[in-house]
Structure formats: C-alpha cells, structure tokens
Design an enzyme around this catalytic site. Structure first.
Site, PDB file in Angstrom:
ATOM      1  N   VAL A   1       0.841  -1.204   0.000  1.00 22.49           N
ATOM      2  CA  VAL A   1       0.000   0.000   0.000  1.00 22.49           C
ATOM      3  C   VAL A   1       0.874   1.252   0.000  1.00 22.49           C
ATOM      4  O   VAL A   1       0.626   2.193  -0.767  1.00 22.49           O
ATOM      5  CB  VAL A   1      -0.964  -0.008   1.213  1.00 22.49           C
ATOM      6  CG1 VAL A   1      -1.822   1.244   1.196  1.00 22.49           C
ATOM      7  CG2 VAL A   1      -1.846  -1.256   1.193  1.00 22.49           C
TER       8      VAL A   1
ATOM      9  N   VAL B   1     -11.532  -0.788   5.298  1.00 23.52           N
ATOM     10  CA  VAL B   1     -12.583  -1.721   4.851  1.00 23.52           C
ATOM     11  C   VAL B   1     -12.822  -1.533   3.356  1.00 23.52           C
ATOM     12  O   VAL B   1     -13.003  -0.410   2.889  1.00 23.52           O
ATOM     13  CB  VAL B   1     -13.928  -1.473   5.583  1.00 23.52           C
ATOM     14  CG1 VAL B   1     -14.979  -2.496   5.132  1.00 23.52           C
ATOM     15  CG2 VAL B   1     -13.764  -1.522   7.088  1.00 23.52           C
TER      16      VAL B   1
ATOM     17  N   ILE C   1     -13.037   0.730  -2.288  1.00 27.89           N
ATOM     18  CA  ILE C   1     -14.467   1.091  -2.275  1.00 27.89           C
ATOM     19  C   ILE C   1     -14.704   2.172  -1.222  1.00 27.89           C
ATOM     20  O   ILE C   1     -14.345   1.982  -0.063  1.00 27.89           O
ATOM     21  CB  ILE C   1     -15.349  -0.131  -1.904  1.00 27.89           C
ATOM     22  CG1 ILE C   1     -15.093  -1.288  -2.859  1.00 27.89           C
ATOM     23  CG2 ILE C   1     -16.812   0.237  -1.867  1.00 27.89           C
ATOM     24  CD1 ILE C   1     -15.831  -2.569  -2.468  1.00 27.89           C
TER      25      ILE C   1
ATOM     26  N   ASP D   1     -10.244 -11.693   9.307  1.00 28.87           N
ATOM     27  CA  ASP D   1     -10.100 -10.416   8.605  1.00 28.87           C
ATOM     28  C   ASP D   1     -11.490  -9.801   8.345  1.00 28.87           C
ATOM     29  O   ASP D   1     -11.702  -8.606   8.584  1.00 28.87           O
ATOM     30  CB  ASP D   1      -9.353 -10.675   7.278  1.00 28.87           C
ATOM     31  CG  ASP D   1      -9.276  -9.461   6.383  1.00 28.87           C
ATOM     32  OD1 ASP D   1      -8.312  -8.706   6.526  1.00 28.87           O
ATOM     33  OD2 ASP D   1     -10.187  -9.277   5.551  1.00 28.87           O
TER      34      ASP D   1
ATOM     35  N   LYS E   1     -13.339  -6.180   9.803  1.00 21.68           N
ATOM     36  CA  LYS E   1     -13.969  -5.164   8.951  1.00 21.68           C
ATOM     37  C   LYS E   1     -15.441  -4.984   9.313  1.00 21.68           C
ATOM     38  O   LYS E   1     -15.957  -3.867   9.323  1.00 21.68           O
ATOM     39  CB  LYS E   1     -13.820  -5.560   7.483  1.00 21.68           C
ATOM     40  CG  LYS E   1     -12.362  -5.524   7.009  1.00 21.68           C
ATOM     41  CD  LYS E   1     -12.215  -6.197   5.663  1.00 21.68           C
ATOM     42  CE  LYS E   1     -10.788  -6.155   5.148  1.00 21.68           C
ATOM     43  NZ  LYS E   1     -10.603  -7.044   3.990  1.00 21.68           N
TER      44      LYS E   1
HETATM   45  N1  NAP Z   1      -2.291  -4.978   0.604  1.00 24.66           N
HETATM   46  C1  NAP Z   1      -3.567  -4.613   0.404  1.00 24.66           C
HETATM   47  O1  NAP Z   1      -4.142  -4.817  -0.673  1.00 24.66           O
HETATM   48  C2  NAP Z   1      -4.334  -3.919   1.504  1.00 24.66           C
HETATM   49  C3  NAP Z   1      -5.671  -3.526   1.291  1.00 24.66           C
HETATM   50  C4  NAP Z   1      -6.360  -2.840   2.291  1.00 24.66           C
HETATM   51  C5  NAP Z   1      -5.723  -2.579   3.482  1.00 24.66           C
HETATM   52  N2  NAP Z   1      -4.426  -3.013   3.684  1.00 24.66           N
HETATM   53  C6  NAP Z   1      -3.787  -2.726   4.962  1.00 24.66           C
HETATM   54  O2  NAP Z   1      -2.675  -1.866   4.724  1.00 24.66           O
HETATM   55  C7  NAP Z   1      -1.654  -2.130   5.683  1.00 24.66           C
HETATM   56  C8  NAP Z   1      -0.330  -2.391   4.953  1.00 24.66           C
HETATM   57  O3  NAP Z   1      -0.456  -3.519   4.125  1.00 24.66           O
HETATM   58  P1  NAP Z   1       0.665  -3.888   3.049  1.00 24.66           P
HETATM   59  O4  NAP Z   1       0.082  -4.980   2.216  1.00 24.66           O
HETATM   60  O5  NAP Z   1       1.168  -2.664   2.381  1.00 24.66           O
HETATM   61  O6  NAP Z   1       1.820  -4.489   3.999  1.00 24.66           O
HETATM   62  P2  NAP Z   1       3.312  -4.880   3.593  1.00 24.66           P
HETATM   63  O7  NAP Z   1       3.442  -4.989   2.114  1.00 24.66           O
HETATM   64  O8  NAP Z   1       3.703  -6.025   4.448  1.00 24.66           O
HETATM   65  O9  NAP Z   1       4.178  -3.588   4.038  1.00 24.66           O
HETATM   66  C9  NAP Z   1       4.449  -3.277   5.373  1.00 24.66           C
HETATM   67  C10 NAP Z   1       5.462  -2.144   5.424  1.00 24.66           C
HETATM   68  O10 NAP Z   1       5.611  -1.747   6.781  1.00 24.66           O
HETATM   69  C11 NAP Z   1       6.972  -1.816   7.164  1.00 24.66           C
HETATM   70  N3  NAP Z   1       7.007  -2.279   8.558  1.00 24.66           N
HETATM   71  C12 NAP Z   1       6.312  -3.320   9.102  1.00 24.66           C
HETATM   72  N4  NAP Z   1       6.569  -3.416  10.426  1.00 24.66           N
HETATM   73  C13 NAP Z   1       7.426  -2.429  10.715  1.00 24.66           C
HETATM   74  C14 NAP Z   1       8.064  -1.998  11.915  1.00 24.66           C
HETATM   75  N5  NAP Z   1       7.869  -2.617  13.072  1.00 24.66           N
HETATM   76  N6  NAP Z   1       8.881  -0.927  11.854  1.00 24.66           N
HETATM   77  C15 NAP Z   1       9.113  -0.286  10.687  1.00 24.66           C
HETATM   78  N7  NAP Z   1       8.537  -0.631   9.513  1.00 24.66           N
HETATM   79  C16 NAP Z   1       7.721  -1.698   9.533  1.00 24.66           C
HETATM   80  C17 NAP Z   1       7.657  -2.764   6.215  1.00 24.66           C
HETATM   81  O11 NAP Z   1       9.012  -2.412   6.136  1.00 24.66           O
HETATM   82  P3  NAP Z   1      10.060  -3.233   5.220  1.00 24.66           P
HETATM   83  O12 NAP Z   1       9.655  -2.912   3.797  1.00 24.66           O
HETATM   84  O13 NAP Z   1      11.409  -2.670   5.561  1.00 24.66           O
HETATM   85  O14 NAP Z   1       9.880  -4.677   5.566  1.00 24.66           O
HETATM   86  C18 NAP Z   1       6.859  -2.525   4.916  1.00 24.66           C
HETATM   87  O15 NAP Z   1       7.421  -1.448   4.214  1.00 24.66           O
HETATM   88  C19 NAP Z   1      -2.178  -3.302   6.528  1.00 24.66           C
HETATM   89  O16 NAP Z   1      -2.801  -2.798   7.683  1.00 24.66           O
HETATM   90  C20 NAP Z   1      -3.195  -3.964   5.628  1.00 24.66           C
HETATM   91  O17 NAP Z   1      -4.193  -4.663   6.351  1.00 24.66           O
HETATM   92  C21 NAP Z   1      -3.730  -3.667   2.727  1.00 24.66           C
END
Ligand code: NAP
Length: 433
Positions: free
Chosen positions: A15, A132, A136, A201, A205
């Site tokens: 994201v 959520v 959307i 999950d 939501k």
């Molecule tokens: N992916 C989706 O389609 C989607 C949709 C709706 C909502 N969300 C929500 O959006 C959020 C992020 O999702 P994502 O898919 O983008 O996750 P992700 O790809 O796993 O990315 C997480 C990021 O946070 C960093 N991070 C995690 N823990 C950390 C810590 N303790 N200290 C410093 N940096 C930290 C990571 O750093 P590094 O890169 O250095 O590892 C990475 O850059 C979540 O809450 C998820 O539920 C995601």
C-alpha cells in the site's frame, strides 16, 4: 504563496508503494487547484537499505521518533499492518498533534474507539477509509451520506481472498485446497492464510462497519464466525442445483435493542446481485429506512485501489480540516450494548448429511428436525460423493432459529443410520424455496 503540507508515512510495502506511486500526480493536481504543496518528508521502514522506487535514502528512516518529532509533518499515513507496533505509533502521532490516516482494520476494529478518543482530546483526527473494502468508498458514506437514515442492515463480501477461492470452487468444481493454492500462487492469499480463510479479517472489517452503521462498539471476537475451510466441491454442486452459490457473507442486522452479527459461508440466490460479485471483488450492501438498499462494489484490496482510499483521506484532511483547526469523529456516543446471540436469529438453512441408504432414515431425520420446530423445504439425495451403501442427503429448511437447528442436529447425530453431519450453512434472504 501557498503552504507546504508535510506528510510522514509508516510503511512502504504494497500500500505504501501505491501511495508513493500515486502521489506525484496528485501533488501536481492539488498544487494547480490550491497553490499548496504536499510533501512526503519521512517514511518509516524496517530495512532502510532496501531500494524503494520513488523514495530517496534521505526520506527513509527506521526510527519512529524521527517522524513524531518532525514538526513539519502534519499528517501521518499508517500502512505498517498488524496490531503492534502500529497501534502504539498511531497513538503517539495523535498525541503529538498529527492527523492520522490508516489502512489498518485490525487496529481500528480492536482499538478504534480509544484512538478516536485520543484524536478528539488532541484536537486532531484519524481517518480510516482504506481499512474496509480497499478502494471502495464506504467509511465516508457511512459517516456522512447515510446520516439521515436509520440503517437496518449491512450485508457484505469483504474479504477478497476468500471470495477468490469460493469463486474458483464455484466455477471449476475444484477442492478448497486447490483453489487456495491457486490464490497463493497469484499472491491473493498469504502463505499462512488463516486470518482470511477463518473469517478473522472479515470480522475486523464487519466490526468497523457496525460501529459506523449502528453506533455499537462491537468486539470483533464476539462475532459469530465460521471460516471456509470446510466448504467442499459438492456443496457448490448442490447449491447450484438448488439455485444458489456460496459466499463468505458478513452480516449485521439491527434487532430491537441490539444487533446480530456473523461471518459465515452462506448460500445466496444466483439471481441476487451479491451472487455475481466474483473473484477478488468486494461488495457492501447497506439497508436504511430512506435509501432502501444501496450496494457498493469494487476492488477490495491491491496497491493502487487501497492507495486511492488512503489519499482520498489525505485530501479530505487538507481540504476541510487542517486549516480549520479541530476536527474529530467522536465515538463518545457509541453504545457498548452486547451483540445478540445468533441463536435468536432466524434463517433458512442448508444441511448436508451422509447417511446409510436404508428405508426410514429420512423419516427419522425429519422427526428430529420437526421436534425442534424445524421443517424441511427441499431435499436432494445423491450417491455421487459417497462410498459403500451410503448416500448424501442435502436438506434445506424453512425459517428456523439457529438454536433449534443446532439442537435438532444433536438428535440427528444420534440416529444410527446417520454417518456424518457435513456442512450447515445459512441461506441468505427470507423468501421460501
Ligand atoms: N495490501 C492490500 O491490498 C491492503 C488492502 C487494504 C488494506 N491493507 C492494509 O494496509 C496495511 C499495509 O499492508 P501492506 O500490504 O502494504 O503491507 P506490507 O506490504 O507487508 O508492508 C508493510 C510495510 O511496513 C513496514 N514495517 C512493518 N513493520 C514495521 C516496523 N515494526 N517498523 C518499521 N517498519 C515496519 C515494512 O518495512 P520493510 O519494507 O522494511 O519490511 C513494509 O514497508 C495493513 O494494515 C493492511 O491490512 C492492505
């Protein structure tokens, strides 16, 4: 001369990467409109040595205090994921007088009321459109656009991973395991898919949607939840024969003085719009006294759709709140009334049983159901999926209380000719079969 609006971001994964990608064009459009400048000043990550497209080394930090203590940063986007340290960091940002935009459903479902209170006390706000339904818009409409309605129900498909798996099973006559492994190979399911396939999950939501739709503070762990691991190929075969498909449905209904909430595999009539929401799409259907029924459909996840929701919140903050000082969504008035036990809720049911192929079994089963006031609406008998002298018996019922179904099933299990009680799923809608 316009002003500079400093942004900090916690996380630069899927994201966060989408936000970094979309921000330059948004900055230009925003500058043209307002003469103000959006500037991404600091981005918190774990590994500052990793190359990140669109981000320079000077923007990256692994120290949360560098974001919190930077006075130029007015808005912090939290896209770290997981409960901690995300929740603690959000709280610190709010206490430091920064506005927060988060995509984190787990944090908002478990700590939303507390964080909104912290925001309120510190004269700032926390926005969570992306938590959520990904791209959307649903949080905004629930907070503003349905304001004149008494909302009565929320019915939603809010987990793209399970919807993809169930769609594959429905289309391809394949097992849960095979559909899951396809979802994993396409990156739609995590290596550990538990949170998605067990409905956790979706429960987070749904808890967020309930608090906004009904003003109830719902503990996500109090939601009656059934995952999709047990859904079998033949359940789809029988459901199709009966005119239905199966979806992981998240439902919240306003009862007299409480709400009933559940996340369950549910049979949905093939003619209903929700039955046609396939693949990773999400859909949220809202019912209210003035609007009757409104349905939102769209991409429930993904880097760009989620970035769209995150940046919409950022824009809402800069356009309507930063300049005007204090703003907060207060949850002080949330009722903490408990969720009603689903045993009091009426539904029609689908039951799949494996029984010995002998005379009188059906009569015994009908008797056990009838003793609890449950009447059979339709029946399919098939030997296709059973072994030896057994057959599969699929029954649908008329409206019945869940408690009645469950106690009837306890009696059915004691019938000698009943070998196994397979799945019991609710059927959406009140119309008779
Ligand atoms: N992916 C989706 O389609 C989607 C949709 C709706 C909502 N969300 C929500 O959006 C959020 C992020 O999702 P994502 O898919 O983008 O996750 P992700 O790809 O796993 O990315 C997480 C990021 O946070 C960093 N991070 C995690 N823990 C950390 C810590 N303790 N200290 C410093 N940096 C930290 C990571 O750093 P590094 O890169 O250095 O590892 C990475 O850059 C979540 O809450 C998820 O539920 C995601």
């Amino acid at each position: 001369m316009g002003q500079k609006i400093g942004i900090g971001m916690l996380g630069a994964g899927n994201v966060g990467g989408g936000v970094v990608n979309a921000l330059p064009k948004l900055k230009d459009r925003y500058f043209d409109l307002t003469n103000n400048e959006l500037e991404l000043l600091k981005v918190l990550v774990r590994d500052i040595n990793k190359k990140r497209l669109g981000l320079s080394n000077s923007q990256l930090t692994s120290e949360i205090d560098e974001v919190i203590s930077d006075k130029r940063i007015q808005i912090v986007i939290e896209v770290l994921g997981n409960e901690q340290p995300a929740c603690e960091y959000i709280k610190k940002c709010l206490e430091a007088g920064k506005y927060v935009v988060t995509a984190n459903k787990e944090v908002m479902a478990k700590h939303g009321a507390e964080l909104l209170e912290v925001a309120h006390k510190n004269n700032v706000a926390i926005f969570f459109e992306a938590s959520v339904g990904g791209g959307i818009p649903i949080i905004g409409p629930l907070m503003r656009d349905f304001g004149a309605n008494k909302l009565t129900s929320v019915t939603a498909i809010i987990n793209g991973t399970t919807n993809f798996i169930l769609t594959k099973m429905s289309e391809g006559d394949i097992s849960f395991e095979k559909a899951l492994s396809e979802a994993q190979s396409l990156g739609y399911a995590e290596p550990d898919p538990s949170s998605d396939v067990e409905g956790i999950d979706a429960a987070y939501k749904l808890a967020i949607l309930c608090s906004l739709a009904f003003g109830f503070d719902v503990d996500p762990y109090s939601i009656d939840r059934q995952g999709i691991r047990s859904v079998a190929e033949q359940d789809f075969r029988y459901a199709h024969d009966l005119g239905y498909t199966i979806k992981l449905l998240s439902t919240a209904r306003l009862m007299d003085e409480s709400i009933s909430v559940s996340v369950k595999p549910t049979l949905i009539n093939l003619n209903k719009p929700l039955a046609k929401v396939d693949g990773v799409l999400n859909a949220i259907q809202i019912e209210g006294d003035l609007i009757d029924q409104v349905m939102f459909v769209g991409p429930g996840a993904g880097s760009q759709p989620t970035a769209s929701a995150v940046l919409a919140d950022v824009l809402e903050l800069v356009r309507n709140h930063l300049d005007r000082g204090s703003y907060s969504v207060s949850r002080g008035s949330l009722k903490s009334m408990s969720v009603q036990s689903n045993s009091n809720v009426q539904s029609r049911y689908y039951l799949r049983l494996i029984v010995q192929d002998q005379v009188g079994v059906l009569a015994e089963i009908a008797q056990s159901l009838g003793n609890q006031g449950v009447s059979i609406a339709s029946m399919i008998q098939s030997g296709e999926f059973s072994v030896g002298d057994t057959v599969e018996l699929v029954l649908t019922t008329h409206l019945a209380h869940e408690s009645a179904i469950l106690s009837a099933i306890e009696h059915v299990k004691k019938i000698n000719a009943v070998q196994e009680v397979g799945n019991i799923f609710p059927i959406d809608g009140v119309e008779e079969v």
